[in-house]
Design a protein around this motif. Structure first.
Motif, PDB file in Angstrom:
ATOM      1  N   GLU A 155      -6.634   6.423 -37.191  1.00 23.85           N
ATOM      2  CA  GLU A 155      -7.682   7.404 -37.064  1.00 23.85           C
ATOM      3  C   GLU A 155      -8.695   6.933 -36.398  1.00 23.85           C
ATOM      4  O   GLU A 155      -9.610   7.510 -35.457  1.00 23.85           O
ATOM      5  CB  GLU A 155      -8.230   7.976 -38.418  1.00 23.85           C
ATOM      6  N   MET A 157      -6.994   6.491 -32.410  1.00 23.66           N
ATOM      7  CA  MET A 157      -6.638   7.779 -31.716  1.00 23.66           C
ATOM      8  C   MET A 157      -7.377   8.538 -30.810  1.00 23.66           C
ATOM      9  O   MET A 157      -7.312   8.966 -29.783  1.00 23.66           O
ATOM     10  CB  MET A 157      -6.251   8.968 -32.880  1.00 23.66           C
ATOM     11  N   GLN A 201       2.546   7.322 -26.563  1.00 24.61           N
ATOM     12  CA  GLN A 201       3.136   7.523 -27.895  1.00 24.61           C
ATOM     13  C   GLN A 201       3.198   6.143 -28.796  1.00 24.61           C
ATOM     14  O   GLN A 201       3.445   5.212 -28.271  1.00 24.61           O
ATOM     15  CB  GLN A 201       4.703   8.217 -27.763  1.00 24.61           C
ATOM     16  N   GLN A 222       1.463  10.148 -20.705  1.00 26.15           N
ATOM     17  CA  GLN A 222       1.033  10.067 -22.121  1.00 26.15           C
ATOM     18  C   GLN A 222       1.571   8.743 -22.773  1.00 26.15           C
ATOM     19  O   GLN A 222       2.233   8.149 -22.230  1.00 26.15           O
ATOM     20  CB  GLN A 222       1.564  11.343 -22.837  1.00 26.15           C
ATOM     21  N   GLU A 243      -7.191  10.755 -27.182  1.00 19.32           N
ATOM     22  CA  GLU A 243      -7.270  11.978 -27.622  1.00 19.32           C
ATOM     23  C   GLU A 243      -6.009  12.505 -28.413  1.00 19.32           C
ATOM     24  O   GLU A 243      -5.246  13.580 -27.894  1.00 19.32           O
ATOM     25  CB  GLU A 243      -7.339  12.890 -26.399  1.00 19.32           C
ATOM     26  N   ALA A 244      -5.543  11.589 -29.133  1.00 20.76           N
ATOM     27  CA  ALA A 244      -4.080  11.697 -29.798  1.00 20.76           C
ATOM     28  C   ALA A 244      -4.107  12.653 -30.890  1.00 20.76           C
ATOM     29  O   ALA A 244      -5.205  12.911 -31.532  1.00 20.76           O
ATOM     30  CB  ALA A 244      -3.995  10.071 -30.341  1.00 20.76           C
ATOM     31  N   LYS A 245      -3.009  13.209 -31.035  1.00 25.10           N
ATOM     32  CA  LYS A 245      -2.653  13.881 -32.374  1.00 25.10           C
ATOM     33  C   LYS A 245      -1.443  13.144 -32.969  1.00 25.10           C
ATOM     34  O   LYS A 245      -0.666  12.440 -32.348  1.00 25.10           O
ATOM     35  CB  LYS A 245      -2.228  15.283 -31.939  1.00 25.10           C
ATOM     36  N   GLY A 246      -1.529  13.133 -34.430  1.00 24.96           N
ATOM     37  CA  GLY A 246      -0.439  12.447 -34.996  1.00 24.96           C
ATOM     38  C   GLY A 246      -0.768  12.529 -36.488  1.00 24.96           C
ATOM     39  O   GLY A 246      -1.606  13.343 -37.071  1.00 24.96           O
ATOM     40  N   GLY A 247      -0.086  11.799 -37.338  1.00 27.36           N
ATOM     41  CA  GLY A 247      -0.280  11.833 -38.909  1.00 27.36           C
ATOM     42  C   GLY A 247       0.695  10.683 -39.404  1.00 27.36           C
ATOM     43  O   GLY A 247       1.737  10.324 -38.683  1.00 27.36           O
ATOM     44  N   GLY A 253       2.260   9.219 -33.406  1.00 27.90           N
ATOM     45  CA  GLY A 253       1.367  10.187 -32.802  1.00 27.90           C
ATOM     46  C   GLY A 253       1.538   9.951 -31.160  1.00 27.90           C
ATOM     47  O   GLY A 253       2.205   9.192 -30.644  1.00 27.90           O
ATOM     48  N   GLY A 274      -0.910  10.859 -27.276  1.00 26.91           N
ATOM     49  CA  GLY A 274      -1.895  11.528 -26.514  1.00 26.91           C
ATOM     50  C   GLY A 274      -1.904  10.964 -25.075  1.00 26.91           C
ATOM     51  O   GLY A 274      -0.702  10.883 -24.464  1.00 26.91           O
TER      52      GLY A 274
END
Length: 401
Positions: free
Chosen positions: A358, A361, A340, A338, A365-369, A377, A379
Motif C-alpha cells: 500500500e 502502489m 504487475q 504496465q 497508480e496500482a490496483k490490487g489486494g 496487483g 499499474g
C-alpha cells in the motif's frame, strides 16, 4: 397529430407530405415532424423504419409527446418532402412480428405458456414465456404447428374498433387502452390489440425456426427467426459447416463425433501441459530459493521478468515461500505499458506485505489486494521495473519486526 399511413397500408413505402416541424431535441439531434408518414416509430417491441426524406437518411423514428419524430442524418430545410421507407427492413419486421403473434398464440393455447414480452432484434427475435423450462418435444411440436398455420396462408386482418366492440372477440390479453383500438386478427389463431405492421396473410411469413431457449430468472426466453432470416441463418451455418468440413476432411454426418474427439483430446493435452508447467515452476522456485540473498537478516528473493502473466507470478510466489518460510519474495513483470507484481512472505516471517504494498502502489497508480502474507496487483509503467521491485523490497523489510 401525424397521420400514420402504415396503419392503412403496411406496403406503402413512398409518400409526399408537408413538414410540420423542424427542430433539434435535447441532445442536439435534428428531427422533423410531418403531416403524415409511412415511417413506423419504435413501439410494441417492433423497431423503427429506416429510409430517406428528400434523399436525406432517416436514422431513427420515435413517438415523443404525441409527435412522430423523424431523426435525420443532416438538417432538412424544406417545407415539403418525399419519403421513402426501406422496404427490406419493413418487410423483415412484418415477417418477424407476425411470426411472433402466431408463435405466442400456439405456445399459450396448446402448451399453456403466456407471452410476457417480445423483442425484435437485428438478427434474432425472442419472446419471454411464463414458464420454467421447455422440452425438445414441446419445441418440435410448437415449431411444426406454427409452420402449419403459416402454410395455411390464413388472412391477417387489422381492424379499428371501440373497446366494447373488441370485447366481442376472444382477445389474448386485456387491452390497456380505453379509446379506439387496432385489432390484429388471424382467424381461429390470434386476436390481439397491436399497432405493428403485418403482411396480408400468414403465407408471407414463409416459415419459422426455433433456435433455442434459456432460463431468465423465473421465466423462459425463446429465440427464433422467421421468413428471410431463416434463409440467412441457414446460409451462415452452411458456410461454417463447410469450413469445418474443409478442416476436418470428414463427411458431414461424421463431423460431430470428430469435433467431440478433437475437443476431448485438446482438453487432455491442456491438462498435461498445465501439469508440466506446474513442475517447471516447482523447479524454478527451488532454484530461486537456493540462491536467495539476505537483507537485514531476512532471506530475499527478488526478480524482474518480461511479459510473465500475473497468474504465473502468483503460482511461482506461492511455491517460493514454501521453500523459504522465513523469507520475502518480490516478483515484478514488465508488460508493454504496465507493471504487475507479487509481494509475499513465508509462514515464519513477521512482516506485513499488504501494508508494504500500500505504501508503494501509488508510484504506479496500482490496483490490487491480498492478505498480510501475500499481495498482488498492477499499474502503469510510471517507473522502471527494477526500481519498483527495489521499492517493494525496501517497504517489505521495513515491516519485519
Amino acid at each position: 397529430m401525424t397521420k400514420k399511413l402504415f396503419y392503412n397500408d403496411a406496403y406503402q413505402t413512398s409518400f409526399d407530405t408537408q413538414v410540420v416541424k423542424n427542430d433539434k431535441d435535447e441532445e442536439g439531434r435534428d428531427y422533423v415532424v410531418l403531416e403524415e408518414t409511412a415511417f413506423y416509430p419504435t413501439g410494441g417491441g417492433q423497431p423503427f423504419d429506416e429510409g430517406t426524406l428528400n434523399e436525406i437518411r432517416v436514422d431513427n423514428v420515435e413517438e415523443v409527446d404525441g409527435e412522430v419524430r423523424h431523426y435525420v442524418a443532416e438538417p432538412l430545410d424544406a417545407s415539403t418532402v418525399n419519403g421513402v421507407v426501406d422496404w427490406a427492413r419493413r418487410f423483415d419486421h412484418m415477417q418477424q412480428h407476425s411470426g411472433q403473434h402466431i408463435l405466442s398464440a400456439i405456445m399459450q393455447d396448446e402448451f399453456g405458456m403466456a407471452t410476457l414480452s417480445f423483442h425484435l432484434g437485428a438478427e434474432i427475435v425472442s419472446i419471454d414465456l411464463d414458464a420454467t423450462d421447455l422440452t425438445e418435444e414441446t419445441l418440435e411440436k410448437a415449431e411444426e404447428r406454427v409452420n402449419e398455420v403459416i402454410r395455411d396462408n390464413r388472412p391477417i386482418e387489422t381492424k379499428w374498433m371501440t373497446v366494447d366492440e373488441s370485447n366481442q372477440y376472444p382477445l389474448r390479453k386485456k387491452l390497456a387502452v380505453d379509446e379506439a383500438v387496432r385489432l390484429v386478427v388471424i382467424p381461429d389463431v390470434d386476436y390481439n390489440g397491436c399497432g405493428g405492421t403485418h403482411p396480408r396473410s400468414t403465407g408471407e411469413v414463409q416459415m419459422i425456426k426455433l433456435l433455442g431457449w434459456s432460463r431468465q430468472k423465473k421465466i423462459v426466453r425463446l429465440e427464433f427467426v422467421c421468413g428471410n432470416r431463416v434463409l440467412e441463418q441457414l446460409g451462415n451455418k452452411h458456410k461454417v459447416l463447410n469450413g469445418i468440413k474443409g478442416l476436418m476432411k470428414r463427411p458431414e454426418e461424421a463431423l460431430e463425433q470428430e469435433v467431440s474427439s478433437f475437443i476431448k483430446e485438446s482438453k487432455q493435452k491442456d491438462k498435461q501441459l498445465a501439469e508440466q508447467m506446474a513442475q517447471l515452476l516447482e523447479y524454478e522456485a527451488r532454484d530461486l530459493a537456493s540462491t536467495a540473498g539476505e537483507a537485514a537478516g531476512v532471506p530475499v528473493i527478488e526478480r524482474v521478468y518480461e511479459n510473465r502473466t500475473i497468474k504465473t507470478l502468483q503460482d511461482l510466489g506461492k511455491k517460493i515461500v514454501e521453500q523459504t518460510p522465513s523469507g520475502i519474495v518480490v516478483l515484478v513483470s514488465e508488460q508493454k505499458d504496465q507493471l504487475q507484481y507479487v509481494l509475499a512472505q513465508g509462514a515464519n516471517c513477521s512482516g506485513n506485505m499488504k501494508e508494504a504494498a500500500e505504501k508503494v502502489m501509488p508510484l504506479i497508480e496500482a490496483k490490487g489486494g491480498g492478505k498480510p502474507n501475500f499481495v498482488q496487483g498492477g499499474g502503469t509503467k510510471a517507473i522502471a521495473a527494477d526500481a519498483f521491485a527495489e521499492r517493494l523490497r525496501e517497504a517489505a523489510l521495513e515491516t519485519v519486526e
